[in-house]
Design an enzyme around this catalytic site. Structure first.
Site, PDB file in Angstrom:
ATOM      1  N   GLY A   1       0.789  -1.233   0.000  1.00 27.56           N
ATOM      2  CA  GLY A   1       0.000   0.000   0.000  1.00 27.56           C
ATOM      3  C   GLY A   1       0.814   1.273   0.000  1.00 27.56           C
TER       4      GLY A   1
ATOM      5  CB  ILE B   1      -7.548 -10.372 -13.831  1.00 29.45           C
ATOM      6  CG1 ILE B   1      -6.021 -10.462 -13.993  1.00 29.45           C
ATOM      7  CG2 ILE B   1      -8.205  -9.948 -15.143  1.00 29.45           C
ATOM      8  CD1 ILE B   1      -5.558 -11.598 -14.885  1.00 29.45           C
ATOM      9  CG  LEU B   2     -10.991  -6.134 -10.910  1.00 26.73           C
ATOM     10  CD1 LEU B   2     -10.924  -4.646 -10.528  1.00 26.73           C
ATOM     11  CD2 LEU B   2     -11.887  -6.896  -9.938  1.00 26.73           C
TER      12      LEU B   2
ATOM     13  CG  ASN C   1      -3.889  -1.192 -12.984  1.00 24.19           C
ATOM     14  OD1 ASN C   1      -3.758  -1.459 -11.797  1.00 24.19           O
ATOM     15  ND2 ASN C   1      -3.147  -1.747 -13.938  1.00 24.19           N
TER      16      ASN C   1
ATOM     17  CG  HIS D   1       1.468  -2.267 -15.336  1.00 19.13           C
ATOM     18  ND1 HIS D   1       1.470  -3.426 -14.586  1.00 19.13           N
ATOM     19  CD2 HIS D   1       2.214  -2.525 -16.443  1.00 19.13           C
ATOM     20  CE1 HIS D   1       2.183  -4.340 -15.211  1.00 19.13           C
ATOM     21  NE2 HIS D   1       2.639  -3.832 -16.343  1.00 19.13           N
TER      22      HIS D   1
ATOM     23  CG  ASP E   1      -1.243  -4.580 -16.426  1.00 17.71           C
ATOM     24  OD1 ASP E   1      -0.529  -5.558 -16.179  1.00 17.71           O
ATOM     25  OD2 ASP E   1      -1.883  -3.967 -15.556  1.00 17.71           O
TER      26      ASP E   1
ATOM     27  CD  GLU F   1       4.720   1.815  -9.032  1.00 18.52           C
ATOM     28  OE1 GLU F   1       5.084   1.548  -7.875  1.00 18.52           O
ATOM     29  OE2 GLU F   1       4.153   0.994  -9.756  1.00 18.52           O
TER      30      GLU F   1
HETATM   31  C1  GRF Z   1       3.315  -1.330  -7.412  1.00 13.23           C
HETATM   32  O1  GRF Z   1       4.541  -1.464  -8.130  1.00 13.23           O
HETATM   33  C2  GRF Z   1       2.176  -1.362  -8.385  1.00 13.23           C
HETATM   34  O2  GRF Z   1       2.424  -0.645  -9.569  1.00 13.23           O
HETATM   35  C3  GRF Z   1       2.099  -2.819  -8.673  1.00 13.23           C
HETATM   36  O3  GRF Z   1       2.276  -3.445  -7.412  1.00 13.23           O
HETATM   37  C4  GRF Z   1       3.032  -2.572  -6.602  1.00 13.23           C
HETATM   38  C5  GRF Z   1       2.185  -2.251  -5.395  1.00 13.23           C
HETATM   39  O4  GRF Z   1       2.896  -1.526  -4.518  1.00 13.23           O
HETATM   40  N1  GRF Z   1       0.841  -3.189  -9.252  1.00 13.23           N
HETATM   41  P1  GRF Z   1       2.149  -0.917  -3.205  1.00 13.23           P
HETATM   42  O5  GRF Z   1       1.288  -2.038  -2.640  1.00 13.23           O
HETATM   43  O6  GRF Z   1       1.339   0.250  -3.655  1.00 13.23           O
HETATM   44  O7  GRF Z   1       3.288  -0.530  -2.304  1.00 13.23           O
END
Ligand code: GRF
Length: 198
Positions: free
Chosen positions: A14, A99-100, A113, A115, A155, A184
């Site tokens: 998270g 996967i939704l 999402n 990624h 994705d 991110e």
């Molecule tokens: C992130 O790299 C996200 O892009 C991928 O899983 C990871 C989750 O990280 N889908 P967090 O749980 O937000 O720390």
């Protein structure tokens, strides 16, 4: 005017949820996180939400499977339980690892999402590791991060924001992951604002 609402779906640490929580707290995102949903009861992101006073919901797919229930029943139950709390202006998949299908997607205004790869490069799981392997094999010199609208194809979907991340000769998988996660955390906040202020 009523503040807009965000629902965040997680499966683990998270850290991206934390970036959204922090952005709401400091006013960078002018909306509220109404609910955090996890498919895993042990997701640390649930602690992050609780510490921020945000309502949480755990819907374990493993439990559904053990009860012999179908995936579609899981998706419909999750959608119903979310809507019992709020119909969000935006739903954010931040490290949500299931996967939704269209059965779920079609029930919400906007699902985005995050990624850790560029569009069409490393769809699916372990994207950072796969990029690092491709770099080690001399196939690529950079990778990236994107936020896209969710469609049933994993994705894929219209890209909202993306950012290229150079891979350095001195990089290890750890240093690359650290740099990607930092990007991110910025990109997810920018993408939410872009979508909410569209
Ligand atoms: C992130 O790299 C996200 O892009 C991928 O899983 C990871 C989750 O990280 N889908 P967090 O749980 O937000 O720390």
């Amino acid at each position: 005017m009523k503040r807009k609402s965000i629902v965040v779906l997680i499966s683990g640490n998270g850290s991206n949820l934390q970036a959204i929580i922090d952005a709401v707290k400091c006013g960078e995102i002018n909306a509220d996180i109404s609910l955090v949903v996890s498919n895993k009861a042990d997701a640390y992101g649930l602690d992050r939400a609780a510490n921020a006073g945000i309502r949480t919901l755990v819907i374990s797919y493993q439990t559904f499977k053990k009860q012999g229930k179908l995936r579609i029943e899981y998706e419909l139950e999750m959608a119903r339980k979310i809507k019992d709390v709020v119909d969000p202006d935006i739903m954010v998949l931040a490290g949500f690892m299931l996967i939704l299908s269209e059965n779920f997607i079609q029930q919400f205004k906007n699902i985005i999402n995050l990624h850790p790869a560029l569009p069409g490069q490393f769809d699916g799981t372990h994207a950072i590791e796969r990029a690092f392997t491709a770099f080690t094999n001399g196939e690529i010199k950079s990778t990236g991060v994107m936020v896209h609208r969710v469609i049933p194809e994993v994705d894929r979907g219209p890209v909202i924001l993306k950012q290229t991340v150079d891979i350095l000769p001195t990089d290890t998988i750890e240093s690359l992951e650290e740099r990607i996660h930092a990007i991110e955390h910025q990109l997810i906040v920018k993408a939410i604002n872009k979508e909410l202020n569209e």
